[in-house]
Design a protein around this motif. Sequence first.
Motif, mmCIF file in Angstrom:
data_model
loop_
_atom_site.group_PDB
_atom_site.id
_atom_site.type_symbol
_atom_site.label_atom_id
_atom_site.label_comp_id
_atom_site.label_asym_id
_atom_site.label_seq_id
_atom_site.Cartn_x
_atom_site.Cartn_y
_atom_site.Cartn_z
ATOM 1 N N SER A 4 0.862 -1.182 0.000
ATOM 2 C CA SER A 4 0.000 0.000 0.000
ATOM 3 C C SER A 4 0.894 1.226 0.000
ATOM 4 C CB SER A 4 -0.870 -0.033 1.260
ATOM 5 O OG SER A 4 -0.698 1.143 1.985
ATOM 6 N N PRO A 5 0.468 2.287 -0.660
ATOM 7 C CA PRO A 5 1.314 3.479 -0.681
ATOM 8 C C PRO A 5 1.335 4.208 0.660
ATOM 9 C CG PRO A 5 -0.738 3.883 -1.858
ATOM 10 C CD PRO A 5 -0.756 2.444 -1.437
ATOM 11 N N LEU A 6 0.451 3.804 1.562
ATOM 12 C CA LEU A 6 0.307 4.564 2.799
ATOM 13 C C LEU A 6 1.577 4.725 3.632
ATOM 14 C CD1 LEU A 6 -3.234 3.681 4.175
ATOM 15 C CD2 LEU A 6 -2.308 5.913 3.551
ATOM 16 N N PRO A 7 2.299 3.581 3.903
ATOM 17 C CA PRO A 7 3.466 3.755 4.754
ATOM 18 C C PRO A 7 4.500 4.697 4.143
ATOM 19 C CG PRO A 7 2.830 1.468 4.626
ATOM 20 C CD PRO A 7 2.016 2.191 3.638
ATOM 21 N N LEU A 8 4.640 4.640 2.816
ATOM 22 C CA LEU A 8 5.580 5.549 2.173
ATOM 23 C C LEU A 8 5.182 6.992 2.455
ATOM 24 C CD1 LEU A 8 7.781 6.353 0.131
ATOM 25 C CD2 LEU A 8 6.073 6.080 -1.655
ATOM 26 N N GLN A 9 3.865 7.241 2.235
ATOM 27 C CA GLN A 9 3.417 8.619 2.457
ATOM 28 C C GLN A 9 3.561 9.019 3.921
ATOM 29 O OE1 GLN A 9 -0.466 8.728 0.764
ATOM 30 N NE2 GLN A 9 0.338 8.884 -1.312
ATOM 31 N N ILE A 101 5.962 0.508 -6.186
ATOM 32 C CA ILE A 101 6.682 1.781 -6.357
ATOM 33 C C ILE A 101 6.430 2.308 -7.771
ATOM 34 C CG2 ILE A 101 8.987 2.845 -6.418
ATOM 35 C CD1 ILE A 101 9.800 0.615 -4.356
ATOM 36 N N ALA A 102 6.092 3.609 -7.855
ATOM 37 C CA ALA A 102 5.736 4.176 -9.153
ATOM 38 C C ALA A 102 6.988 4.380 -10.002
ATOM 39 C CB ALA A 102 5.005 5.502 -8.943
ATOM 40 N N ALA A 103 7.239 3.438 -10.884
ATOM 41 C CA ALA A 103 8.413 3.522 -11.769
ATOM 42 C C ALA A 103 7.970 3.232 -13.193
ATOM 43 C CB ALA A 103 9.459 2.511 -11.331
ATOM 44 N N GLU A 104 8.615 3.883 -14.138
ATOM 45 C CA GLU A 104 8.313 3.657 -15.558
ATOM 46 C C GLU A 104 9.604 3.769 -16.350
ATOM 47 O OE1 GLU A 104 5.683 2.634 -16.925
ATOM 48 O OE2 GLU A 104 4.045 3.107 -15.544
ATOM 49 N N TYR A 105 9.543 3.306 -17.573
ATOM 50 C CA TYR A 105 10.672 3.546 -18.472
ATOM 51 C C TYR A 105 10.141 4.024 -19.810
ATOM 52 C CZ TYR A 105 9.671 -0.912 -20.833
ATOM 53 O OH TYR A 105 9.072 -1.929 -21.532
ATOM 54 N N LYS A 117 0.904 8.212 -21.658
ATOM 55 C CA LYS A 117 0.512 8.233 -20.240
ATOM 56 C C LYS A 117 1.652 8.763 -19.368
ATOM 57 C CE LYS A 117 -1.834 5.207 -17.794
ATOM 58 N NZ LYS A 117 -2.236 3.879 -17.284
ATOM 59 N N ILE A 118 2.857 8.292 -19.702
ATOM 60 C CA ILE A 118 4.019 8.741 -18.914
ATOM 61 C C ILE A 118 4.241 10.241 -19.117
ATOM 62 C CG2 ILE A 118 6.524 8.485 -18.637
ATOM 63 C CD1 ILE A 118 6.102 5.530 -19.575
ATOM 64 N N HIS A 119 4.124 10.682 -20.369
ATOM 65 C CA HIS A 119 4.343 12.106 -20.647
ATOM 66 C C HIS A 119 3.292 12.968 -19.952
ATOM 67 C CE1 HIS A 119 7.825 11.934 -23.167
ATOM 68 N NE2 HIS A 119 7.299 10.941 -23.867
ATOM 69 N N GLU A 120 2.066 12.476 -19.955
ATOM 70 C CA GLU A 120 1.005 13.231 -19.256
ATOM 71 C C GLU A 120 1.351 13.406 -17.789
ATOM 72 O OE1 GLU A 120 -2.858 11.382 -19.738
ATOM 73 O OE2 GLU A 120 -2.689 11.613 -21.928
ATOM 74 N N ASP A 121 1.811 12.317 -17.195
ATOM 75 C CA ASP A 121 2.157 12.386 -15.776
ATOM 76 C C ASP A 121 3.304 13.374 -15.547
ATOM 77 O OD1 ASP A 121 1.814 11.290 -13.044
ATOM 78 O OD2 ASP A 121 3.897 10.663 -13.334
ATOM 79 N N LEU A 122 4.299 13.311 -16.448
ATOM 80 C CA LEU A 122 5.448 14.212 -16.291
ATOM 81 C C LEU A 122 5.028 15.671 -16.460
ATOM 82 C CD1 LEU A 122 8.224 12.315 -18.324
ATOM 83 C CD2 LEU A 122 8.000 12.456 -15.845
ATOM 84 N N ASP A 123 4.057 15.894 -17.358
ATOM 85 C CA ASP A 123 3.626 17.272 -17.625
ATOM 86 C C ASP A 123 2.726 17.825 -16.521
ATOM 87 O OD1 ASP A 123 5.044 17.192 -19.920
ATOM 88 O OD2 ASP A 123 3.359 16.644 -21.214
ATOM 89 N N SER A 124 2.155 16.920 -15.742
ATOM 90 C CA SER A 124 1.248 17.398 -14.687
ATOM 91 C C SER A 124 2.083 18.091 -13.607
ATOM 92 C CB SER A 124 0.477 16.226 -14.074
ATOM 93 O OG SER A 124 1.336 15.489 -13.245
ATOM 94 N N GLY A 125 1.455 18.965 -12.885
ATOM 95 C CA GLY A 125 2.177 19.711 -11.845
ATOM 96 C C GLY A 125 2.704 18.790 -10.755
ATOM 97 N N LYS A 126 2.005 17.671 -10.540
ATOM 98 C CA LYS A 126 2.393 16.781 -9.442
ATOM 99 C C LYS A 126 2.539 15.359 -9.967
ATOM 100 C CE LYS A 126 1.028 18.130 -4.845
ATOM 101 N NZ LYS A 126 0.119 17.815 -3.758
ATOM 102 N N PRO A 127 3.665 15.085 -10.600
ATOM 103 C CA PRO A 127 3.807 13.739 -11.163
ATOM 104 C C PRO A 127 3.799 12.667 -10.070
ATOM 105 C CG PRO A 127 5.851 14.978 -11.371
ATOM 106 C CD PRO A 127 4.843 15.909 -10.820
ATOM 107 N N SER A 128 3.169 11.552 -10.399
ATOM 108 C CA SER A 128 3.145 10.469 -9.409
ATOM 109 C C SER A 128 4.384 9.587 -9.523
ATOM 110 C CB SER A 128 1.881 9.620 -9.594
ATOM 111 O OG SER A 128 1.919 9.042 -10.884
ATOM 112 N N LEU A 129 5.064 9.716 -10.648
ATOM 113 C CA LEU A 129 6.264 8.882 -10.856
ATOM 114 C C LEU A 129 7.362 9.201 -9.851
ATOM 115 C CD1 LEU A 129 7.200 8.660 -14.646
ATOM 116 C CD2 LEU A 129 6.562 6.837 -13.080
ATOM 117 N N ARG A 130 8.045 8.151 -9.404
ATOM 118 C CA ARG A 130 9.202 8.376 -8.513
ATOM 119 C C ARG A 130 10.506 8.081 -9.269
ATOM 120 N NH1 ARG A 130 6.365 10.276 -4.967
ATOM 121 N NH2 ARG A 130 8.194 11.611 -4.847
#
Length: 730
Positions: A4-9, A101-105, A117-130
Amino acid sequence: MKKSPLPLQSIRGSVKQVCGKEALVKLLRWHFGHAEFRGRQFEAIEAILSGRDCFCLMPTGGGKSMCYQIPALAKPGIVLVVCPLIALMENQVMALKEKGIAAEYLSSNQTSHAKNKIHEDLDSGKPSLRLLYVTPELIATPGFMSKLTKIYARGLLNLIAVDEAHCISTWGHDFRPSYRKLSSLRNRLPDVPILALTATAVPKVQQDVIESLCLQNPLVLKSSFNRPNIYYEVRYKDLLDDAYADLSNLLKVTGDVCAIVYCLERTTCDDLSAHLSKTGISSAAYHAGLNNKVRTSVLGDWISSKIQVVVATVAFGMGIDRKDVRIVCHFNIPKSMEAFYQESGRAGRDQLPSKSLLYYGVDDRKRMEFILSNSEKKKLPSLRSEEGLSKNSLTDFIQMVEFCEGSGCRRKKILESFGEQVPASLCRKSCDACKHPNLVAKHLEELTTICAVRQKSSFSQIFISSSSDMIDGEQFSEFWNHDNDETRDSDEDISDYDDDTTKAVRSLAGSKLPSHLGLDEKMEFLQRAEERYYQNNISDRQNKKLEKNVISETLRESSKQRLQNALKQAQQRLGILKIEVETSACFLEKECYKKYGKSGKSFYYSQVASTVRWLSNTSLSELTTRLGTTTSLTSEDILSKAEPSTTSLPLLDQGPTKFTSEELNGSSRSEISLGVSPLQSTSSSTDLPVIPSFSDYVNNRNGKGSLTNTSQKQLPRTTVQKNPGKRMKL
Ligand SMILES: Nc1ncnc2c1ncn2[C@@H]1O[C@H](COP(=O)(O)OP(=O)(O)OP(=O)(O)O)[C@@H](O)[C@H]1O
Ligand SMILES: [Mg+2]
């Protein structure tokens, strides 16, 4: 296991950075299930989080990835990871995603939907990618660079991790021109810490990496290259009845273990994999001749233990991370010690006992020499202009040959090739040479005998093995350095392109050998093909035939290098303080050249090899006498180090020195002439030394043989006729 992402957050909070060892260890435990940081991981992570550049040299399987994966979780924003291979990116991203873990290539073989999809995330103000993994080719594109600049401007680029950073150096074994473009990162994205990671970098490469990436005051972390849990062994193909059967027996005996078998050619991968499958071992081939889908599925099946063995070219390379690989086998000799270390390093990443097994064949060696000398010739002009600055692949290969043909500790040889001086006791009998020295010596002796027999037969005149598959140039394409990748538009990185040399190799045969031909017919066919190649490509056939036998400057340089290494080792072994290594190496090489230059390459080569063996066994008095004025040994050196019989400076400038064979190995008194000083080396009537043959050398080391001039000895003809090649099973 999905997390779950919770502990990280909750650990990271919404904007804060995690710091302090305790909190970072918590991240490690939660996300990766490891109890503690390993080696120097924590130091690297701490430096990066404080914004400092870092150069991290850790052995294969040492846990380098953690040095950027933990910072990616410890701080909001993105970590950019530069990777040389798509397979490696896929592998890591898949493993991270499994951990939640949010990772992409980003690579050319993704669908546009996935990329968008990856580019959209990168362009957003708050990317979810780590973590975002990319190839160096992509970084070089203006579109991606401007995207990075935007992310950087928004303060979201936390770290640039350059994995397998040795690829940036022309001295590195896997040089990629596209890596050099990474040097612009520092200017374009100042203030972003850069982490360079590698497992295989000699000091020269380390410096080159640091300078090329413009690292500023980096924290340099170096660990030993030693992989104590890997047992190293070499088996000699020429002494085996059937290397395929030998390997499948080994895999069966060791049980259902996970293994990688590296081959030079794609067809060997296919053949060998089919053979293993036939004998009941689950295996699959992996090479650039297969399409992406097949490759991905093979990788997936192997990672998930659906198949036991992958038989692959080097396309299955750096960074492949399956922890429990118990055997890494090289079915053909690799091109360099660095490549060997990288590939064999895939074994035992869980630190449990594992094995590296290399099948060494004399034909394989010749083939590799041929390939490498051609690749030297075709080096890009841009690299050639740096000649002397870029490394010589033949010189590297010689180290690999010595690893196989020498009788000393294999581990020590590996470590010394990376500039690490260690006692042989470090090995703790975890290589065949330390565990079974007599057996290894016996095999080497037999190998020498076989080579001598072959040299006398026509087999040695062509480098081609009897395999019908090796002729196809495409077979080798994964093997080449990525010298040409600048010319490619795509960021595809499984090397699958041809070049002049592979074309030459292909045209050597003209076409594939019909599989039904017997050995003699194949040899005849190949001989004809070779002739055709020379007829087609060379106008003055007579001259060019001679050219084949000519000892090139490159070969002479490699020989000098090889002799230099041997001299350095002799220097260490004998405890001599001063020796003009370079001058002495030139002198010894000249001797070999003078004696055998006219007879051709193979004689010259064997004379160099004999001299190297002689150096590894010779006494101080023999060495100083032979080198004469090339040494700058002081009389104190001699007096303090020499054996009792040598109490004064030996015979400098006194003309050709006569040694008795007794002096060489303390037995027979038959007189043989030895060494001249360089001053006399210009004389045309020089008596050159007879160097002990391999078997003399081995016997001598074991203290059981006498030195007779076996290099001149004729082997019994019956041996030749009965069994020209394979003689025994190991
Ligand atoms: N602190 C740790 N404790 C236990 N295992 C670890 C630790 N850090 C990493 N590992 C494990 O070690 C293995 C090797 O890690 P990694 O792939 O990062 O090695 P590497 O140094 O990048 O090797 P290579 O040079 O071959 O790419 C992985 O399976 C990883 O999970
Ligand atoms: Mg790695």
